[in-house]
Design a protein around this motif. Structure first.
Motif, PDB file in Angstrom:
ATOM      1  N   VAL A  93       0.804  -1.236   0.000  1.00 16.32           N
ATOM      2  CA  VAL A  93       0.000   0.000   0.000  1.00 16.32           C
ATOM      3  C   VAL A  93       0.833   1.281   0.000  1.00 16.32           C
ATOM      4  N   GLY A  94       2.127   1.161  -0.005  1.00 14.14           N
ATOM      5  CA  GLY A  94       2.956   2.352  -0.083  1.00 14.14           C
ATOM      6  C   GLY A  94       2.911   3.170   1.197  1.00 14.14           C
ATOM      7  N   LEU A  95       3.011   4.490   1.055  1.00 14.21           N
ATOM      8  CA  LEU A  95       3.019   5.391   2.205  1.00 14.21           C
ATOM      9  C   LEU A  95       1.621   5.956   2.427  1.00 14.21           C
ATOM     10  N   GLU A  96       1.293   6.212   3.687  1.00 13.93           N
ATOM     11  CA  GLU A  96       0.034   6.884   3.995  1.00 13.93           C
ATOM     12  C   GLU A  96       0.185   8.385   3.767  1.00 13.93           C
ATOM     13  N   ASN A  97      -0.951   9.059   3.565  1.00 16.32           N
ATOM     14  CA  ASN A  97      -0.895  10.497   3.284  1.00 16.32           C
ATOM     15  C   ASN A  97      -0.199  11.278   4.385  1.00 16.32           C
ATOM     16  N   ASP A  98      -0.438  10.904   5.635  1.00 18.52           N
ATOM     17  CA  ASP A  98       0.236  11.614   6.733  1.00 18.52           C
ATOM     18  C   ASP A  98       1.742  11.379   6.722  1.00 18.52           C
ATOM     19  N   GLU A  99       2.143  10.260   6.176  1.00 17.21           N
ATOM     20  CA  GLU A  99       3.582   9.974   6.081  1.00 17.21           C
ATOM     21  C   GLU A  99       4.205  10.799   4.956  1.00 17.21           C
ATOM     22  N   VAL A 100       3.505  10.862   3.830  1.00 17.44           N
ATOM     23  CA  VAL A 100       3.984  11.685   2.707  1.00 17.44           C
ATOM     24  C   VAL A 100       4.102  13.138   3.154  1.00 17.44           C
ATOM     25  N   SER A 101       3.190  13.530   3.995  1.00 22.39           N
ATOM     26  CA  SER A 101       3.145  14.903   4.484  1.00 22.39           C
ATOM     27  C   SER A 101       4.386  15.292   5.306  1.00 22.39           C
ATOM     28  N   LEU A 102       5.164  14.302   5.748  1.00 21.43           N
ATOM     29  CA  LEU A 102       6.386  14.600   6.504  1.00 21.43           C
ATOM     30  C   LEU A 102       7.561  14.922   5.575  1.00 21.43           C
ATOM     31  N   ALA A 103       7.362  14.734   4.273  1.00 24.56           N
ATOM     32  CA  ALA A 103       8.443  14.965   3.312  1.00 24.56           C
ATOM     33  C   ALA A 103       8.327  16.353   2.706  1.00 24.56           C
ATOM     34  N   ASP A 104       9.447  16.804   2.122  1.00 25.14           N
ATOM     35  CA  ASP A 104       9.453  18.095   1.431  1.00 25.14           C
ATOM     36  C   ASP A 104       8.774  18.003   0.076  1.00 25.14           C
ATOM     37  N   ALA A 105       8.949  16.888  -0.591  1.00 22.74           N
ATOM     38  CA  ALA A 105       8.427  16.750  -1.951  1.00 22.74           C
ATOM     39  C   ALA A 105       8.341  15.263  -2.293  1.00 22.74           C
ATOM     40  N   ILE A 106       7.784  14.996  -3.450  1.00 27.69           N
ATOM     41  CA  ILE A 106       7.525  13.624  -3.888  1.00 27.69           C
ATOM     42  C   ILE A 106       8.423  13.254  -5.061  1.00 27.69           C
ATOM     43  N   VAL A 107       8.837  11.990  -5.083  1.00 28.09           N
ATOM     44  CA  VAL A 107       9.489  11.424  -6.270  1.00 28.09           C
ATOM     45  C   VAL A 107       8.578  10.336  -6.793  1.00 28.09           C
ATOM     46  N   THR A 108       8.315  10.346  -8.074  1.00 28.83           N
ATOM     47  CA  THR A 108       7.583   9.242  -8.669  1.00 28.83           C
ATOM     48  C   THR A 108       8.314   8.793  -9.935  1.00 28.83           C
ATOM     49  N   PHE A 109       7.910   7.656 -10.479  1.00 28.75           N
ATOM     50  CA  PHE A 109       8.710   6.997 -11.512  1.00 28.75           C
ATOM     51  C   PHE A 109       7.995   6.998 -12.864  1.00 28.75           C
ATOM     52  N   PRO A 110       8.740   7.258 -13.932  1.00 31.86           N
ATOM     53  CA  PRO A 110       8.131   7.369 -15.264  1.00 31.86           C
ATOM     54  C   PRO A 110       7.849   6.000 -15.883  1.00 31.86           C
ATOM     55  N   VAL A 111       6.988   5.236 -15.233  1.00 40.89           N
ATOM     56  CA  VAL A 111       6.716   3.862 -15.658  1.00 40.89           C
ATOM     57  C   VAL A 111       5.610   3.813 -16.704  1.00 40.89           C
ATOM     58  N   SER A 112       5.465   2.645 -17.309  1.00 46.09           N
ATOM     59  CA  SER A 112       4.393   2.437 -18.280  1.00 46.09           C
ATOM     60  C   SER A 112       3.048   2.455 -17.562  1.00 46.09           C
ATOM     61  N   PRO A 113       2.067   3.172 -18.098  1.00 49.00           N
ATOM     62  CA  PRO A 113       0.743   3.169 -17.458  1.00 49.00           C
ATOM     63  C   PRO A 113       0.106   1.775 -17.465  1.00 49.00           C
ATOM     64  N   ASP A 114       0.545   0.909 -18.371  1.00 49.90           N
ATOM     65  CA  ASP A 114      -0.007  -0.450 -18.412  1.00 49.90           C
ATOM     66  C   ASP A 114       0.535  -1.332 -17.293  1.00 49.90           C
ATOM     67  N   PHE A 115       1.674  -0.936 -16.728  1.00 48.61           N
ATOM     68  CA  PHE A 115       2.297  -1.796 -15.717  1.00 48.61           C
ATOM     69  C   PHE A 115       3.119  -0.940 -14.777  1.00 48.61           C
ATOM     70  N   PRO A 116       2.459  -0.164 -13.941  1.00 46.61           N
ATOM     71  CA  PRO A 116       3.155   0.869 -13.181  1.00 46.61           C
ATOM     72  C   PRO A 116       3.797   0.404 -11.879  1.00 46.61           C
ATOM     73  N   SER A 117       3.590  -0.860 -11.513  1.00 50.29           N
ATOM     74  CA  SER A 117       3.990  -1.262 -10.172  1.00 50.29           C
ATOM     75  C   SER A 117       5.444  -1.737 -10.089  1.00 50.29           C
ATOM     76  N   LEU A 118       6.301  -0.893  -9.525  1.00 51.76           N
ATOM     77  CA  LEU A 118       7.702  -1.258  -9.294  1.00 51.76           C
ATOM     78  C   LEU A 118       7.817  -1.940  -7.942  1.00 51.76           C
ATOM     79  N   ASN A 119       8.682  -2.936  -7.831  1.00 47.08           N
ATOM     80  CA  ASN A 119       8.847  -3.474  -6.494  1.00 47.08           C
ATOM     81  C   ASN A 119       9.816  -2.619  -5.704  1.00 47.08           C
ATOM     82  N   LEU A 120       9.807  -2.810  -4.404  1.00 45.71           N
ATOM     83  CA  LEU A 120      10.516  -1.919  -3.493  1.00 45.71           C
ATOM     84  C   LEU A 120      11.990  -1.773  -3.874  1.00 45.71           C
ATOM     85  N   ALA A 121      12.684  -2.885  -4.045  1.00 46.39           N
ATOM     86  CA  ALA A 121      14.127  -2.816  -4.315  1.00 46.39           C
ATOM     87  C   ALA A 121      14.405  -2.157  -5.662  1.00 46.39           C
TER      88      ALA A 121
END
Lengths: 259, 259
Positions: free
Chosen positions: B133-161
């Motif tokens: 489930v990734g990070l909760e909104n309150d957890e994201v809120s502790l960060a300065d900004a977000i990083v996200t990944f330019p993945v394929s919309p057909d298969f967007p799920s990267l594993n943690l490592a």
């Protein structure tokens, strides 16, 4: 293009043949092949070619390791020789971790994928070697050039699926398709200078009334606070929120008998 | 800096504190944590912080999954709260796959790591969420900004490592440390024009004598072959090799009674 559900159809948003084929030479572990398929799918690659997979194909456990990227596995082709696997391609890169004493051009993943994209319209491929020993020199010799990875010299060993992931990531970026799934667009436009100056004025008035400033330092402190507030890059909504908080604090203060 | 073998010492070629800390929030699987450690080591990151690892720490199987990056595991620190895990850091990015409705700046990995490097000398960190489930909104809120990944919309799920790998890769590139383990330097210098023209002359003489050219096309074919040879970007050694091959063919031809 969305998945139709028919076994054997590629189901990616990238037209067939546009992305490089991924050629695995004598891959051994089901887990590595499955995770390779997943890494490919993450960046829109779909053409997987297996040369003499060790201990047969398909392999038990490979579908689980692919975590949903089974369309890549279903469309994978198997070859008994590397020349055959490369036959229809017109530009091929070989991934290696170690110097090979060959006078081949060596690219990092970004430059290698830019080179690949410069051959738009051609059938291209990237070769990855055996889990333990990589590619043999005669196999590297079948490629146009080499891609290697800018890893730490203390820990240079990337696993197969991770090498595929980095190549896929850089290919997608080079191809111009690396759009983020969402951006951080402000829901409210930036605040105007007038709105900020009104806020500054209200804040400083409230702090004056609260006796916050040491008189001899008022100017410096006020300017430092304005600087902080500028750094917030406030939107119109931010200013309204801040103004509302100030008013609430003021009301509460006055209710307690403050001036 | 090479590993001294003492448990608890970081052993990377990057000074402690320079690379971002990697913070995993409630990671569950030993395999993912181990592979995260390996991905970190590949790009010179060494500071791993675990917040409430599910089902305890250390975990069975994590050292095997780390494939030699056990120094990262040995130095990992465990926290019971995320604020505590972030406490000493001055710039923090949160990785998320989905839009969060927060008005945070969103970076791709390259831009995020450039932003991080612009805070050289500061203690920085990147947060990664739970496998499912990734990070909760309150957890994201502790960060300065977000990083996200330019993945394929057909298969967007990267594993943690893999998410950690991409961040580490881009951090190393942004830091200027992304040198390749080897380059493709020519062992012989490029051939001079004079050497090439001599080769062209010898080749064309041999082909004339062999009756290769249809007379009306000789000029065009000869120019096209020169073009091919230019594309080879021959070194001095290449020219010598080619000349030697031509001489051998000529001797052999003449030995068969050719002119």
């Amino acid at each position: 293009m969305t998945r139709t559900g028919s076994r054997g159809e590629t189901a990616t948003e990238i037209p067939a043949g546009e992305a490089p084929a991924v050629i695995l030479v004598e891959p051994q572990l089901a887990e590595n092949i499955g995770m390779t398929a997943r890494a490919m799918a993450n960046f829109g690659l779909s053409e997987l070619r297996l040369v003499n997979p060790k201990n047969g194909w398909p392999k038990k456990g490979v579908r689980e390791a692919a975590s949903g990227a089974t369309h890549v596995l279903d469309c994978a082709t198997v070859y008994t020789s590397l020349p055959e696997a490369l036959g229809d391609l017109t530009y091929v890169l070989a991934t290696t971790a170690r110097e090979r004493g060959q006078m081949k051009r060596v690219f990092d993943p970004e430059a290698g994928m830019a080179e690949m994209l410069s051959r738009a319209g051609q059938r291209t491929g990237v070769m990855f070697g055996r889990e333990r020993v990589g590619l043999e020199n005669d196999e590297v010799s079948l490629a146009d050039a080499i891609v290697t990875f800018p890893v730490s010299p203390d820990f240079p060993s990337l696993n197969l699926a991770q090498a595929v992931l980095l190549v896929g990531y850089e290919w997608r970026r080079a191809s111009g398709r690396a759009r983020l799934p969402f951006s951080g667009e402000m829901l409210s436009p930036p605040a105007t200078r007038a709105a900020l100056l009104t806020l500054f004025g209200n804040l400083e008035t409230a702090l004056d009334a609260a006796g916050f400033y040491p008189p001899e330092k008022r100017a410096v402190i006020a300017r430092n606070m304005r600087d902080m507030l500028h750094r917030m890059a406030m939107t119109e909504q931010d200013v309204r929120t801040f103004q509302g908080a100030l008013r609430a604090l003021n009301r509460s203060r006055k209710a307690d008998g403050a001036p």
